[in-house]
Design an enzyme around this catalytic site. Sequence first.
Site, mmCIF file in Angstrom:
data_model
loop_
_atom_site.group_PDB
_atom_site.id
_atom_site.type_symbol
_atom_site.label_atom_id
_atom_site.label_comp_id
_atom_site.label_asym_id
_atom_site.label_seq_id
_atom_site.Cartn_x
_atom_site.Cartn_y
_atom_site.Cartn_z
ATOM 1 C CD GLU B 89 -2.067 -2.238 1.175
ATOM 2 O OE1 GLU B 89 -0.957 -2.672 1.514
ATOM 3 O OE2 GLU B 89 -3.040 -2.965 0.951
ATOM 4 C CG HIS B 158 -9.820 -7.306 8.279
ATOM 5 N ND1 HIS B 158 -8.965 -7.940 9.137
ATOM 6 C CD2 HIS B 158 -9.262 -7.438 7.048
ATOM 7 C CE1 HIS B 158 -7.933 -8.427 8.472
ATOM 8 N NE2 HIS B 158 -8.095 -8.137 7.200
#
Lengths: 394, 360
Positions: B89, B158
């Site tokens: 990322e 998450h």
Amino acid sequence: MALSRIASSSSRSFNLLKPLSFAISLRRSISNDTTPMTVETSVPFISHQCEVPSRSVETNPKELLTFFRDMALMRRMEIAADSLYKAKLIRGFCHLYDGQEAVAVGMEAAITKKDCIITAYRDHCTFVGRGGSLLEVFAELMGRQAGCSRGKGGSMHFYKKDSNFYGGHGIVGAQVPLGCGLAFAQKYSKEETVTFALYGDGAANQGQLFEALNISALWDLPAILVCENNHYGMGTAEWRAAKNPAYYKRGDYVPGLKVDGMDALAVKQACKFAKERALKNGPIILEMDTYRYHGHSMSDPGSTYRTRDEISGVRQERDPIERIRKLVLSHDLATDKELKDIEKEVRKEVDDAIAQAKESPMPEPSELFTNVYVKGFGAESFGADRKEVRATLP
Amino acid sequence: MLAIIRQTVSNGASRNRPAFYASRSYSAAVKEMTVREALNSALDEEMSADPKVFLIGEEVGEYQGAYKISKGLLEKYGLERVRDTPITEAGFAGIGVGAAYYGLRPVVEFMTFNFSMQAIDHIINSAAKSNYMSAGQLSVPIVFRGPNGAAAGVGAQHSQCYASWYGSCPGLKVLVPYSSEDARGLLKAAIRDPDPVVFLENELLYGESFPVSEEALDSEFCLPIGKAKIEREGKDVTIIAFSKMVGYALKAADMLAKEAISVEVINLRSIRPLDRATINASVRKTNRLVTVEEGFPQNGVGAEICASVVEESFGFLDAPVERIAAADVPMPYAANLERMAVPQVEDMVRAAKRTCYRSV
């Protein structure tokens, strides 16, 4: 000694003992003389996973004198910034580049303004190399309107988009993925240009560098990663920070070249080589072996983690400006006096720019709220006391 | 270019067609579209309209998108413009921002915004602040998009909502679509916007179907950035929500209507800029406020809304402002605990009643 090696291997043989008057009458207008000449780099290049460029660099008197002048200007500028900082006219961070000038100057000689450069916070000289003016530098450092970022950026945030200079970044290592993004955009736009993303030996261990390098190699991006290895990441010497300080090899599957970063001609040759290669084969790493005379920043005396002998040793043996001076003198391209005159001119230019910068006003209070967005759609913004200070973002 | 859509009063996701459409001929039938289809069509149209727009992220290409949002785009636009990345990322977000510096218009997908934390330095320091630091030289026309907030049973790492974090940063625009029209109009506006936009979607909304008007199907359809939408008009209490919680708020409004409490539901659509004008106008009308968010309560969006109302409309409040938010704990896995950790419709009903002094 290096000097005699250069003299004997150049394509024109010179008698160093030629009388001065004879030399003057033979010399054409030096500032425009583009007669090609060849000079050998101080040391050979060392490569990793690629061929080695030739040690013989093509140059000419005009280029060498431009190198001299530009580096002298940068040197003077950084030293003047040191004084301004101590006089408290510059605040916050100020990271000086003196000693490393050959990298900025040699790189420019190999590329065009259509190629991109991005660097970290030691950016004053890189900005000047891209065409930035002394006034813009000093005014920005002092937080004035005439600054290149109108006083809103400061020392670490110089930009010159019209010359493809993308800053000026304060977060160590962030500029490397950004630079690979520039290279991506150049390739996407089919420009046949390259990006030089500069970083230090301290940043060389950043994970995001390897992430960006991996993607650049996968996608064959024309990205040239240039490690300006001045051997210290702030106060940490390279041997304490990197298990493998051979930064030109750290790309593993990506080729690399080790370059004497104090030799502007070697830098030029390496950048020329890298540009040609990157356009065909994707990323390459250049490690510039260089040195900074100042500490990490103005708050670092620079002598607690290295000896004064080391600093003066480099200054004596490897100074980039002295190297060009000796080259110019030994090839009779200018007299010692002419070079000293250039240094005087440059000093005056710097002093004038500082005087002019001091005249420039601080930004208007309304500038607090400008450039938050390109298009603010009339959104509101607030000062510290929102009932006292509000603004509409245009 | 930005079409300001005057929405007639509608019941949002409910199946009731607004009165406006009552006497239509079947050729003007209101289309239904899932949020997924809405996002996909927005991406498709913007990529078609502007060759500088490209998509970059994990699994956006060959996999057709982790949540199938980018389905079909690789086939249509090719490898140059739909870029599958490694799981890095920081690297690919930085590359996206660099491309935006040069003038391209990247759409960077984070598989979920939880992973955006790996790249947050580029979102904030490289993207959001650059226009300001460069006094306008470097603009960053980038969109960071992906699912935000809780899904179902995916656990603590998450499930976080990042609206409050990104919403606090000047230089960013932060959008939170709810319906399919929101998704289409806001994503198209975001891609066309010259500033960095954080586009917070919601995984559980992707499969939900909403009616979309004719205008919303137009390829030039954009919604204004920074404007909230009054999803349902009311006069007794205002419930402000965004993203998935808007649907819950509408259900709460239905339940409260049975008890003769008329609820005005506001769909924020935009966290930054925050539509303080609409928020305050509503509270001045109803005099009571409940804020709803999926994220953690402390320093959250509801806190900002409450502060704004106290600053601008203090005299109009007939009751303290109520906040409904996630439980102040990391998201648990067990289904019963998870249900307790996320706002439910009953929580909103209860809080609204408290503002009406109908319960304690």
